[in-house]
Structure formats: C-alpha cells, structure tokens
Design a protein around this motif. Structure first.
Motif, PDB file in Angstrom:
ATOM      1  N   VAL A  10       0.829  -1.203   0.000  1.00 33.38           N
ATOM      2  CA  VAL A  10       0.000   0.000   0.000  1.00 33.38           C
ATOM      3  C   VAL A  10       0.869   1.262   0.000  1.00 33.38           C
ATOM      4  O   VAL A  10       1.849   1.339   0.742  1.00 33.38           O
ATOM      5  CB  VAL A  10      -0.901  -0.011   1.265  1.00 33.38           C
ATOM      6  CG1 VAL A  10      -1.789   1.212   1.325  1.00 33.38           C
ATOM      7  CG2 VAL A  10      -1.742  -1.293   1.328  1.00 33.38           C
ATOM      8  N   THR A  11       0.494   2.245  -0.798  1.00 31.57           N
ATOM      9  CA  THR A  11       1.197   3.539  -0.769  1.00 31.57           C
ATOM     10  C   THR A  11       0.515   4.463   0.241  1.00 31.57           C
ATOM     11  O   THR A  11      -0.589   4.168   0.712  1.00 31.57           O
ATOM     12  CB  THR A  11       1.146   4.281  -2.123  1.00 31.57           C
ATOM     13  OG1 THR A  11      -0.207   4.728  -2.314  1.00 31.57           O
ATOM     14  CG2 THR A  11       1.573   3.405  -3.272  1.00 31.57           C
ATOM     15  N   CYS A  12       1.155   5.588   0.507  1.00 29.99           N
ATOM     16  CA  CYS A  12       0.545   6.527   1.445  1.00 29.99           C
ATOM     17  C   CYS A  12      -0.064   7.713   0.698  1.00 29.99           C
ATOM     18  O   CYS A  12      -0.031   8.834   1.171  1.00 29.99           O
ATOM     19  CB  CYS A  12       1.548   6.969   2.494  1.00 29.99           C
ATOM     20  SG  CYS A  12       3.025   7.660   1.775  1.00 29.99           S
ATOM     21  N   LEU A  13      -0.641   7.430  -0.456  1.00 34.19           N
ATOM     22  CA  LEU A  13      -1.372   8.488  -1.163  1.00 34.19           C
ATOM     23  C   LEU A  13      -2.851   8.377  -0.815  1.00 34.19           C
ATOM     24  O   LEU A  13      -3.382   7.283  -0.678  1.00 34.19           O
ATOM     25  CB  LEU A  13      -1.196   8.318  -2.678  1.00 34.19           C
ATOM     26  CG  LEU A  13       0.203   8.601  -3.213  1.00 34.19           C
ATOM     27  CD1 LEU A  13       0.308   8.205  -4.684  1.00 34.19           C
ATOM     28  CD2 LEU A  13       0.578  10.071  -3.019  1.00 34.19           C
ATOM     29  N   GLY A  14      -3.502   9.538  -0.663  1.00 39.45           N
ATOM     30  CA  GLY A  14      -4.932   9.529  -0.388  1.00 39.45           C
ATOM     31  C   GLY A  14      -5.650  10.370  -1.435  1.00 39.45           C
ATOM     32  O   GLY A  14      -5.012  10.992  -2.287  1.00 39.45           O
ATOM     33  N   GLU A  15      -6.961  10.364  -1.387  1.00 40.37           N
ATOM     34  CA  GLU A  15      -7.739  11.202  -2.297  1.00 40.37           C
ATOM     35  C   GLU A  15      -8.874  11.869  -1.542  1.00 40.37           C
ATOM     36  O   GLU A  15      -9.386  11.310  -0.573  1.00 40.37           O
ATOM     37  CB  GLU A  15      -8.381  10.382  -3.439  1.00 40.37           C
ATOM     38  CG  GLU A  15      -7.444   9.529  -4.246  1.00 40.37           C
ATOM     39  CD  GLU A  15      -7.140   8.200  -3.561  1.00 40.37           C
ATOM     40  OE1 GLU A  15      -8.070   7.602  -2.989  1.00 40.37           O
ATOM     41  OE2 GLU A  15      -5.967   7.791  -3.572  1.00 40.37           O
ATOM     42  N   THR A  16      -9.267  13.045  -2.037  1.00 45.74           N
ATOM     43  CA  THR A  16     -10.478  13.670  -1.513  1.00 45.74           C
ATOM     44  C   THR A  16     -11.672  12.999  -2.196  1.00 45.74           C
ATOM     45  O   THR A  16     -11.496  12.254  -3.170  1.00 45.74           O
ATOM     46  CB  THR A  16     -10.549  15.171  -1.860  1.00 45.74           C
ATOM     47  OG1 THR A  16     -10.640  15.279  -3.290  1.00 45.74           O
ATOM     48  CG2 THR A  16      -9.321  15.914  -1.376  1.00 45.74           C
ATOM     49  N   SER A  17     -12.877  13.283  -1.683  1.00 47.92           N
ATOM     50  CA  SER A  17     -14.044  12.666  -2.323  1.00 47.92           C
ATOM     51  C   SER A  17     -14.200  13.143  -3.766  1.00 47.92           C
ATOM     52  O   SER A  17     -14.790  12.470  -4.598  1.00 47.92           O
ATOM     53  CB  SER A  17     -15.304  12.949  -1.504  1.00 47.92           C
ATOM     54  OG  SER A  17     -15.384  14.339  -1.278  1.00 47.92           O
TER      55      SER A  17
END
Ligand code: ARG
Length: 444
Positions: free
Chosen positions: A170-177
C-alpha cells in the motif's frame, strides 16, 4: 513434511521450535488481515530491498498476510533535488505544491512497484494498492498544500487482495471525495490503517533496527505502563524518538492490550517475530505491578502455578507457610512476580523471581527488576549454579559468590562479614520442590 513444517523447522533454527510454533499459532489466530501492519521507510526500500522482500516473502510462505505500507521520503528528497524543486517542511509535514506533487506521485508509484516486483521475483504473490484506501480531507490547504488528513479508510481492496492469497503493498497516497490526490505522511497513514485493522503487530522497519538508548544500543523492550513517563522525562530521548514514542503510545492506547509494536530491521524481522527474545524494540502498553504484603487464597494458587510454570517443578505447599513475607510484587497479568522475604539481619532476601518466557521477551522481567531495585536498596538471593539466568543476575548484582550448588548474589551491601553471613543464610535455606514437571521438549 508439509511446507509449513519445513518452515517451522527453519524457524526453530532461530530459537526453539516450540517458541516458533507458539508465535505462528498466535499470529494465525485472528482474521488473516489482522496479523500485522508493516511500515517500511524509504531508506529501507533504498538499501535493503532484497532483505525486505525475503523477510516478507517468508511470512507469506507460513500463511501470514502482513499489510505493507511504505513511504518514499529518501527517494523523494533525491528526486526533488534532481528536479531543482525547493520543498519546505513545516512541523515535519512536507508542503506539497502542485509542482512537488508532480514529483511525489511518480516516485511513490515507482517505489511501490519495486517492492511488488522484488516479491514477485521470489514467487510471492503481491498486489500494488496505490489508491482508494485513504479517503482524505485537506489538512490545511493554505499552509501545507496538497497534504491529506485521513477521514476514513476503505479496507475493501486490502481484504480482497488477502482473500485472493496476495500481499497488499500500500502507498501513502490519499484522495479527496472529489478525486484530488493528496500526500499523506506515511506514519499518519500507518496509524489510520492500524486503527481500522486492529492488528496484533505493528512493525516499523528502520535502518537502526530499533529505538536506541543513551549508549546507542537497541532497547529491547518498553513497558509503557512503567517506562513511558521516565523515558519522556529523561534528557537523552531526543525529538525524533520522542515524537515516535508519543505516536506509538497513542496508537497502542486504541488497540487491545495484547497488540504490540516492534521496531526492527528487515534482516531481523523473522527473529523478532518468532522468538521470545526478539531482535529489535518491542513496545507494549504493558502492565503495572502491585505490592502485596500477604498471600492469600486465590493469589496463593496463582502464584503457585506461575512459579511451577517458570521453574518446571512442583512446589510443596509448605513453602507458603515458611516464607517470612516482606512483599509480593505482582505483575498485572500474573505472568511475572517476585517474592521478597524479610531475610536476615534486616536485609531482604529474594525468595522467588518468576517470569514466564513470553513475558521475558516483552521485557517484563526487567520491568519487575526495576520495581525491586527501586524499593529495596539492599538485597540478596541465590540461584542454582547452572541456572541460565545467572549471567543476567550477575549484571544486576554487585557480588556473586559460589557456595556449593548455589550462586549467591546481592547488591547494596559493603561489609564483607555481613556478606559472608548472608551467603551462609542463603545457602542453608530449605528447598520446597517436589517432582520435576515434564521437560520443555516433551511438551508438543
Ligand atoms: N516474538 C514476540 C513478538 O513479536 C516477542 C518479541 C520480543 N522482542 C523484543 N525486542 N523484546 O511479539
């Protein structure tokens, strides 16, 4: 031999096969996804990729599915420097402008694939999970730019990866909705994952292989209940380690008491996980100790079985009436205890010191010792000459004298005549053992 047996055999090279089996059983006892979250720093990916892949691959071979989460800090610094992009850190957070993000994404993807490919080269099934796990909000867009605060964690892709027999990387990138990709600090992402998974183990792989003490040696175990305040107040716990310790304590606070954190290196991971002593730093919420001045009813039978398990012998019940009890120091979980007798000439005698093997690995023996030495400025005790614990006792003692079958230890006593009298007193004490219990090897 089944593959799992072969592996147990291999593991037993590290310690006893009983030990390895015990941990394997423990780590397999919950849902597959709840074994461990392993956080890998960029530096480990950079320098220890093959060690890392084989340690993780090994876990997969024994049927364990750690969730691996990685950062790419080292590679990012390099790539930003190469691209001539200035990047600033505020409060330890990398300010992520769109320009910085244009470097962050490819670097993280690339590191993620390097690990997945290293695993695949070993024949280990692994899946790259680059998005869709950390649903984020902006941390503070004005201040930090494209940096995310995790609002919730979606475990669906992790679960289906494990169900398919693959390891989630798993990477530590996230996304907004709305789909904006945000940069999430890897420790923050790890903490969010841990809260949602509630794993048995949280593992931080670092090049140092553990938290270091004043002398730059790896601290074997930290029992937060008794060590936390002291560590935070001691001058030598510098800022980085301090922060880490605080984060870990907060994380453990929200997990079952049996969960633990291990900080170790890629090459020591297997030893850390499958032996009592481990190789790295083990951190647990741990437990406190109570001081009791009598041993009655229930406590008597608890203490008896603890002593019997630790010494592998049956204790004669007369022992209880013969002890001239000064105090019983009892660990909250009942897996460690010291019985301090009033002793001789006002100097207390340690009649029993009992710590189960697992509790030893957790550092509970050392924590118990701290209680004893803080409470008793003078003490003496004896031990059989062939007791493997003697070298440890020797480090706690300031004298050690051989007396027949016994070694007599003590500290805080200067007068030689006094020591002589204590040695005689210790040596002449009666034994209260009856038969030996079946030996370790005989218990399967
Ligand atoms: N194998 C056990 C575990 O992973 C105990 C490890 C003990 N480690 C240590 N550094 N004291 O939970």
């Amino acid at each position: 031999m089944k593959p799992r047996d072969i592996v147990v055999e291999l593991l037993s090279q590290l310690g006893s096969s009983r030990e390895a089996r015990e941990y394997l059983r423990k780590f397999s006892s919950k849902e597959s996804s709840q074994f461990a979250v392993i956080k890998v720093g960029g530096e480990v990916l950079q320098n220890d990729l093959s060690e890392l892949a084989s340690a993780i691959g090994f876990l997969h071979h024994v049927g364990l599915f750690p969730i691996v989460l990685h950062g790419a800090g080292t590679q990012l610094n390099q790539a930003l420097a190469d691209a001539g992009i200035q990047s600033e850190k505020i409060e330890g957070v990398r300010v992520t402008t769109p320009q910085v993000m244009s470097v962050v994404r490819p670097v993280i993807y690339q590191q993620n694939l390097r690990l997945v490919e290293a695993l695949e080269r070993l024949g280990i099934r692994a899946r790259s999970l680059q998005h869709g796990i950390f649903n984020c909000e902006f941390e503070d867009q004005q201040k930090f730019g494209l940096v995310g605060r995790v609002a919730n964690v979606d475990l669906a892709s992790i679960r289906s990866t494990i169900a398919a027999g693959s390891l989630p990387i798993v990477t530590c990138l996230g996304e907004t909705s709305a789909g904006q990709v945000l940069n999430v600090n890897a420790d923050v992402a790890a903490a969010a994952l841990v809260m949602n998974i509630q794993p048995q183990k949280i593992i931080f792989l670092s090049p140092t292989g553990g938290l270091l003490n004043e002398e730059n040696e790896v601290i074997s175990a930290i029992n937060l209940e008794t060590d936390y305040a002291r560590l935070l107040n001691s001058g030598w716990v510098h800022s980085g380690m301090r922060l880490k310790l605080i984060q870990i304590a907060e994380m453990l606070e929200q997990l079952p008491p049996s969960s633990s954190v291990s900080i170790t290196s890629a090459s020591n991971l297997t030893r850390e996980l499958f032996t009592h002593r481990g190789a790295g730093t083990l951190i647990r919420r741990g437990e406190g100790f109570s001081n009791e001045t009598e041993i009655t009813g229930l406590r008597q039978s608890e203490l008896k079985s603890l002593i019997e398990v630790c010494f592998q012998r049956r204790l004669n019940n007369d022992w209880f009436s013969e002890v001239d009890l000064e105090s019983l120091i009892w660990a909250g979980s009942g897996r460690a205890a010291a019985v301090i007798d009033k002793g001789f000439h006002g100097i207390p005698y340690m009649n029993k010191f009992a710590v189960t093997p697992t509790a030893q690995g957790e550092g509970l023996g050392a924590a118990l010792w701290e209680q004893i030495s803080a409470r008793y400025p003078q003490l003496y005790w004896r031990s059989r000459a062939d007791n493997p614990v003697n070298s440890w006792y020797n480090r706690q003692a300031d004298f050690r004298i051989r007396a027949g079958d016994w070694q007599v230890f003590g500290y805080g006593i200067d007068d030689f005549n006094r020591i002589e009298a204590l040695v005689q007193n210790a040596q002449s004490r009666k034994e209260y053992w009856t038969e030996k219990l079946p030996s370790e090897g005989a218990i399967s």
